[in-house]
Write an enzyme that holds these catalytic residues in place. Structure first.
Site, PDB file in Angstrom:
ATOM      1  N   ASN A 154      10.955 -50.378  71.696  1.00 46.09           N
ATOM      2  CA  ASN A 154      10.875 -51.190  70.487  1.00 46.09           C
ATOM      3  C   ASN A 154      12.011 -50.739  69.563  1.00 46.09           C
ATOM      4  O   ASN A 154      11.930 -49.679  68.962  1.00 46.09           O
ATOM      5  CB  ASN A 154       9.499 -50.954  69.834  1.00 46.09           C
TER       6      ASN A 154
ATOM      7  N   LYS B  45      12.916 -51.969  66.838  1.00 51.66           N
ATOM      8  CA  LYS B  45      12.627 -52.204  65.408  1.00 51.66           C
ATOM      9  C   LYS B  45      13.840 -52.852  64.735  1.00 51.66           C
ATOM     10  O   LYS B  45      14.528 -53.654  65.360  1.00 51.66           O
ATOM     11  CB  LYS B  45      12.193 -50.899  64.728  1.00 51.66           C
TER      12      LYS B  45
ATOM     13  N   HIS C 260       2.193 -55.164  65.555  1.00 52.12           N
ATOM     14  CA  HIS C 260       2.629 -53.771  65.378  1.00 52.12           C
ATOM     15  C   HIS C 260       2.136 -53.272  64.021  1.00 52.12           C
ATOM     16  O   HIS C 260       2.067 -54.043  63.062  1.00 52.12           O
ATOM     17  CB  HIS C 260       4.161 -53.698  65.464  1.00 52.12           C
TER      18      HIS C 260
ATOM     19  N   GLU D 228       3.500 -51.702  61.763  1.00 54.14           N
ATOM     20  CA  GLU D 228       4.421 -51.949  60.641  1.00 54.14           C
ATOM     21  C   GLU D 228       4.278 -53.389  60.149  1.00 54.14           C
ATOM     22  O   GLU D 228       4.416 -53.652  58.955  1.00 54.14           O
ATOM     23  CB  GLU D 228       5.865 -51.627  61.079  1.00 54.14           C
TER      24      GLU D 228
ATOM     25  N   GLU E  92      -1.453 -47.518  69.562  1.00 53.97           N
ATOM     26  CA  GLU E  92      -0.497 -46.734  68.788  1.00 53.97           C
ATOM     27  C   GLU E  92      -1.187 -46.176  67.548  1.00 53.97           C
ATOM     28  O   GLU E  92      -1.312 -46.883  66.536  1.00 53.97           O
ATOM     29  CB  GLU E  92       0.674 -47.612  68.342  1.00 53.97           C
TER      30      GLU E  92
ATOM     31  N   GLY F 215       6.621 -42.557  64.578  1.00 54.80           N
ATOM     32  CA  GLY F 215       7.801 -42.091  63.848  1.00 54.80           C
ATOM     33  C   GLY F 215       7.595 -40.778  63.109  1.00 54.80           C
ATOM     34  O   GLY F 215       8.410 -40.376  62.292  1.00 54.80           O
TER      35      GLY F 215
ATOM     36  N   SER G 230       5.645 -41.589  68.883  1.00 53.90           N
ATOM     37  CA  SER G 230       6.436 -40.379  69.145  1.00 53.90           C
ATOM     38  C   SER G 230       6.492 -39.985  70.623  1.00 53.90           C
ATOM     39  O   SER G 230       6.454 -38.798  70.956  1.00 53.90           O
ATOM     40  CB  SER G 230       5.941 -39.208  68.280  1.00 53.90           C
TER      41      SER G 230
HETATM   42  P1  PGA Z   1       7.999 -44.090  67.685  1.00 51.57           P
HETATM   43  O1  PGA Z   1       7.549 -45.626  67.457  1.00 51.57           O
HETATM   44  O2  PGA Z   1       8.177 -43.901  69.152  1.00 51.57           O
HETATM   45  O3  PGA Z   1       9.300 -43.961  66.911  1.00 51.57           O
HETATM   46  O4  PGA Z   1       6.923 -43.235  67.122  1.00 51.57           O
HETATM   47  C1  PGA Z   1       6.643 -46.241  68.311  1.00 51.57           C
HETATM   48  C2  PGA Z   1       6.397 -47.651  67.850  1.00 51.57           C
HETATM   49  O5  PGA Z   1       6.366 -47.874  66.628  1.00 51.57           O
HETATM   50  O6  PGA Z   1       6.226 -48.592  68.660  1.00 51.57           O
END
Ligand code: PGA
Length: 256
Positions: free
Chosen positions: A12, A14, A100, A102, A172, A178, A218
């Site tokens: 992803n 982003k 997601h 976010e 997730e 993150g 992560s």
């Molecule tokens: P990350 O993000 O691997 O940077 O923690 C995962 C995601 O948001 O899909």
């Protein structure tokens, strides 16, 4: 990992990578994967909308699939700033991330909207990757299962068993995205098993057994192998570590 479910590793991106950056990343990724037999692992990259078409062109002839990061539920219309499933389909998209955290957190997306987006994707022959996950406060308050049940039931409402064969769930935990904090393998396994059990109740055992549930939050080359070795973990949704060809390729290699 389970032999009846092909693990799926999705990157992803982003809101990172221009067209030029995206092309450079997939070029490097293809190079990193030369000689790596990842036939047993599905690999997907999810660039921003602007880089989808060009990246897809670059992926032609490779086994890496293309994913988008969101989709609107209408086929077309006066919805400034949105992108419809048929548009994604024509751009070569095979998968789309919906719901997601976010999107839920910063753009007010609800389970109902996520459900409509997932259905729109399926209607256009695009596989939705439906994201669910609890916050730290919810986990610490002992509400993880209740929160996930509401998200899973709401996001999958009205999907048929055939739809479920095309649908991926990404667990997730919001507190792991993150942050560098990964769920322990036991936490990931327990939660994935809970979600699979829920699918059994909502649909049936066959749907539950076949459903692919990715872990996200992560994921790095150093923790991928252990996470992927869990019986109910069927791949990873990778953010930060997918922005660099070497680390994403290492996660793929460590998932084989
Ligand atoms: P990350 O993000 O691997 O940077 O923690 C995962 C995601 O948001 O899909």
């Amino acid at each position: 990992m389970n032999p009846i479910r092909k693990p799926i590793i999705a990157g992803n991106w982003k809101m990172y990578k221009t067209v030029t950056d995206g092309l450079a990343l997939v070029t490097a990724l293809k190079k990193e994967l030369i000689g790596v037999n990842h036939a047993d692992v599905e690999v997907v990259v999810c660039p921003p909308f602007t880089a989808l078409y060009a990246t897809g062109t670059m992926l032609q002839g490779s086994s890496i699939k293309l994913g988008a990061q969101n989709v609107h539920w209408e086929k077309e219309g006066a919805f400034t700033g949105e992108v419809a499933a048929p548009m994604l389909k024509e751009s070569g998209v095979n998968y789309v991330i919906v719901g997601h955290s976010e999107r839920r957190q910063y753009f007010g997306e609800t389970n109902e909207g996520v459900n409509k987006r997932a259905k729109a994707a399926l209607a256009s022959g695009i596989r939705p990757i439906i994201c669910v996950g609890e916050t730290l406060a919810e986990r610490e308050g002992g509400h993880t299962e209740k929160v996930l049940e509401t998200q899973v039931r709401g996001s999958l409402a009205g999907l048929s068993k055939d739809h479920m064969a095309e649908t991926i769930i990404a667990y997730e935990p919001v507190w792991a995205i993150g942050t560098g904090k990964t769920a322990t393998t036991a936490q990931a396994q327990d939660t994935h098993a809970f979600i699979r059990g829920l699918l059994g109740k909502m649909f049936d055992e066959t749907v539950a057994r076949r459903a692919r549930i990715q872990y996200g939050g992560s994921v790095k080359p150093s923790n991928a192998r252990e996470l992927m070795s869990q019986p109910d973990v069927d791949g990873a949704l990778v953010g930060g570590a997918s922005l660099e060809a070497r680390s994403f390729a290492d996660i793929i290699k460590n998932s084989i």
